[in-house]
Enzyme design. Structure first.
Site, PDB file in Angstrom:
ATOM      1  N   GLU A   1       2.524  -8.725  11.974  1.00 33.15           N
ATOM      2  CA  GLU A   1       2.267  -8.396  10.566  1.00 33.15           C
ATOM      3  C   GLU A   1       3.592  -7.983   9.909  1.00 33.15           C
ATOM      4  OE1 GLU A   1      -0.422  -5.128  10.294  1.00 33.15           O
ATOM      5  OE2 GLU A   1      -0.815  -5.399   8.150  1.00 33.15           O
TER       6      GLU A   1
ATOM      7  N   ASP B   1       0.743  -1.260   0.000  1.00 30.86           N
ATOM      8  CA  ASP B   1       0.000   0.000   0.000  1.00 30.86           C
ATOM      9  C   ASP B   1       0.778   1.318   0.000  1.00 30.86           C
ATOM     10  OD1 ASP B   1      -1.623  -2.158   0.433  1.00 30.86           O
ATOM     11  OD2 ASP B   1      -2.605  -1.377   2.196  1.00 30.86           O
TER      12      ASP B   1
HETATM   13  C1  2M8 Z   1      -2.934  -4.402   4.022  1.00 31.29           C
HETATM   14  O1  2M8 Z   1      -3.878  -3.729   3.195  1.00 31.29           O
HETATM   15  C2  2M8 Z   1      -5.179  -3.309   3.613  1.00 31.29           C
HETATM   16  C3  2M8 Z   1      -5.907  -2.782   2.390  1.00 31.29           C
HETATM   17  O2  2M8 Z   1      -6.038  -3.814   1.446  1.00 31.29           O
HETATM   18  C4  2M8 Z   1      -5.166  -2.222   4.673  1.00 31.29           C
HETATM   19  O3  2M8 Z   1      -4.118  -1.672   5.003  1.00 31.29           O
HETATM   20  O4  2M8 Z   1      -6.263  -1.931   5.173  1.00 31.29           O
HETATM   21  C5  2M8 Z   1      -1.767  -4.815   3.103  1.00 31.29           C
HETATM   22  O5  2M8 Z   1      -0.652  -5.222   3.850  1.00 31.29           O
HETATM   23  C6  2M8 Z   1      -2.233  -5.940   2.180  1.00 31.29           C
HETATM   24  O6  2M8 Z   1      -1.166  -6.421   1.415  1.00 31.29           O
HETATM   25  C7  2M8 Z   1      -2.854  -7.082   2.967  1.00 31.29           C
HETATM   26  O7  2M8 Z   1      -3.386  -8.023   2.068  1.00 31.29           O
HETATM   27  C8  2M8 Z   1      -3.960  -6.595   3.908  1.00 31.29           C
HETATM   28  C9  2M8 Z   1      -4.454  -7.682   4.858  1.00 31.29           C
HETATM   29  O8  2M8 Z   1      -3.369  -8.342   5.491  1.00 31.29           O
HETATM   30  O9  2M8 Z   1      -3.481  -5.513   4.713  1.00 31.29           O
END
Ligand code: 2M8
Length: 439
Positions: A403, A166
């Site tokens: 994470e 992101d």
């Molecule tokens: C993160 O992305 C989401 C949006 O899609 C967020 O920040 O709300 C990113 O690290 C993405 O790669 C990942 O798939 C998601 C869920 O782990 O979180």
């Protein structure tokens, strides 16, 4: 931990920050689950694919109807008008209109590998592959056409969320060129679930993320319209490299399910085109592959983990591989002596966009360690792969399944109990070991 995040057939990405099903998280989760139960692993992908769009797109989020209200923004209500698109799956809107990198065929293929090695669940896995093959083919066809009308071999994205990385500096210049229009008032619910807002994207970035969602909704997710109107249009080398390997996996699956010869010819052509496309994006000065801002007609010069795309795709000559390994082990990445462990930071500490606690701008991501480890194995760099795996597993011995991790201190950041972190740990533990006990 994966059991705790199991929502009955699918897995939420994490307990509070991400209470829904994310596309590439689910693919990585499948890779881990395969070692525990090949049927459950197959189910993970099948539930995701139930929400595949008519044009082949696998949505980046499938929303959980039972998630607590006000737990994630933007939620299903926010996406409702976009999923009113003629390409959306029938029924009430439960998905976002974006996509994420195509790890799915790699995951489906992995289940077969595990079933074969264990001598268990082979018939069921073959049946599963027969069911998912046409869906995966449609997904890859969508990526090769609607997301690559130029035939460049590279996947186009309309939003940094589609890259999965992101707020990476990969996208900073392209985001800076986006002029924000009228956006609805919104509340950053993500900040309620983490200890320090400095670990998440900034307000400046979120305003652009939300504005781009508005643009995409306005276009009703129509690719042709977005090609003309989206202020953010970029070629993503990481997604493109993953697609090359996903096509390699799909080619094997095509063989297993006895798919027609024309399919295989087409998949082979996609693979070649993908490798050629990555070749075009090689930057000899940096020794990395660079993304491309289609809108501005410029390379995006950040030094990030995505630059190792040719290693992931096994694209290019032996010399290119040597250069990539040298850069990987240089001061710019794992050779930085201040790192807690020699694990690749998501953004090089030598890059101007680096920030050690901020999400995709510097922290070490276990799931990216897995991707590089797997790519090193695939490139027959066994010793390097084993070293990376050892350090990556040691990092996870804190039991938090973070994470992401601060590269200099090793502190777990973002969400704890992140499903894909646990999943890659399982795959590493199963690698070369006795089979794990079944669930
Ligand atoms: C993160 O992305 C989401 C949006 O899609 C967020 O920040 O709300 C990113 O690290 C993405 O790669 C990942 O798939 C998601 C869920 O782990 O979180």
């Amino acid at each position: 931990m994966l059991r705790e995040n199991d929502m009955g057939g699918w897995t939420r990405a994490s307990p509070t920050l991400y209470p829904h099903q994310w596309s590439w998280d689910s693919a990585f989760i499948t890779i881990g689950l395969a070692h525990l139960d090949t049927g459950r692993a197959a189910g993970e992908l099948l539930t995701l694919l139930e929400h595949q769009w008519k044009n082949g797109k696998i949505p980046h989020i499938v929303f959980n109807p039972d998630a607590p209200p006000e737990s994630y923004f933007p939620g299903p209500e926010h996406w409702a008008s976009a999923t009113d698109s003629p390409d959306a799956p029938p029924g009430p809107s439960v998905t976002s209109g974006l996509l994420q990198p195509p790890v799915h065929a790699i995951a489906a293929h992995h289940i077969l590998g595990v079933a074969g090695a264990r001598g268990e669940g082979i018939a069921g896995t073959r049946e599963f592959l027969g069911e998912v093959y046409p869906k995966l083919l449609a997904w890859h066809r969508y990526l090769a056409t609607a997301r690559d009308p130029e035939g460049s071999g590279l996947v186009t994205i309309y939003h940094p969320w589609e890259s999965g990385t992101d707020n990476s500096p990969r996208w900073t210049p392209a985001l800076e060129r986006v002029e924000v229009g009228e956006i609805p008032d919104y509340e950053r619910l993500d900040l309620d679930h983490i200890p320090d807002p400095a670990e998440r994207p900034t307000g400046y970035e979120y305003d652009r993320f939300i504005w781009l969602v508005e643009v995409i909704k306005h276009a009703r997710c129509d690719d042709a319209v977005l090609y003309r109107t989206s202020p953010f249009l970029a070629k993503d080398v990481l997604a493109s490299a993953i697609l090359v390997q996903a096509n390699e996996a799909l080619l094997d699956v095509a063989e297993v399910v006895g798919a027609p010869g024309e399919d295989r010819t087409m998949i082979r052509a996609w693979i070649e085109r993908g490798r050629r496309g990555l070749d075009e994006r090689w930057d000899p000065g940096l020794g990395l592959c660079l993304d491309y801002d289609v809108r501005a007609g410029e390379s995006l010069p950040a030094r990030t983990i995505a630059g190792f795309a040719p290693l992931i795709a096994q694209a290019g000559s032996e010399n290119r591989l040597k250069t990539l390994l040298k850069v990987l082990e240089s001061h710019a990445f794992t050779g930085n002596p201040d790192l807690r462990r020699p694990l690749p930071p998501s953004t090089s500490p030598d890059d101007v966009g680096f920030s050690p606690r901020n999400y995709w701008r510097g922290p070490v991501w276990p799931v990216m360690n897995w991707l590089l480890w797997w790519s090193l194995e695939g490139s027959r760099q066994r010793k390097r792969a084993a070293r990376l795996k050892g350090h990556a597993l040691a990092q996870l011995s804190d039991g938090r399944f973070g994470e992401y991790y601060e590269p200099f201190t090793g502190e777990a950041l973002g969400s704890d109990d992140q499903s894909w972190t646990a999943a890659v740990a399982l795959d590493w533990l199963a690698d070369g070991e006795q089979p794990l006990p079944t669930l």
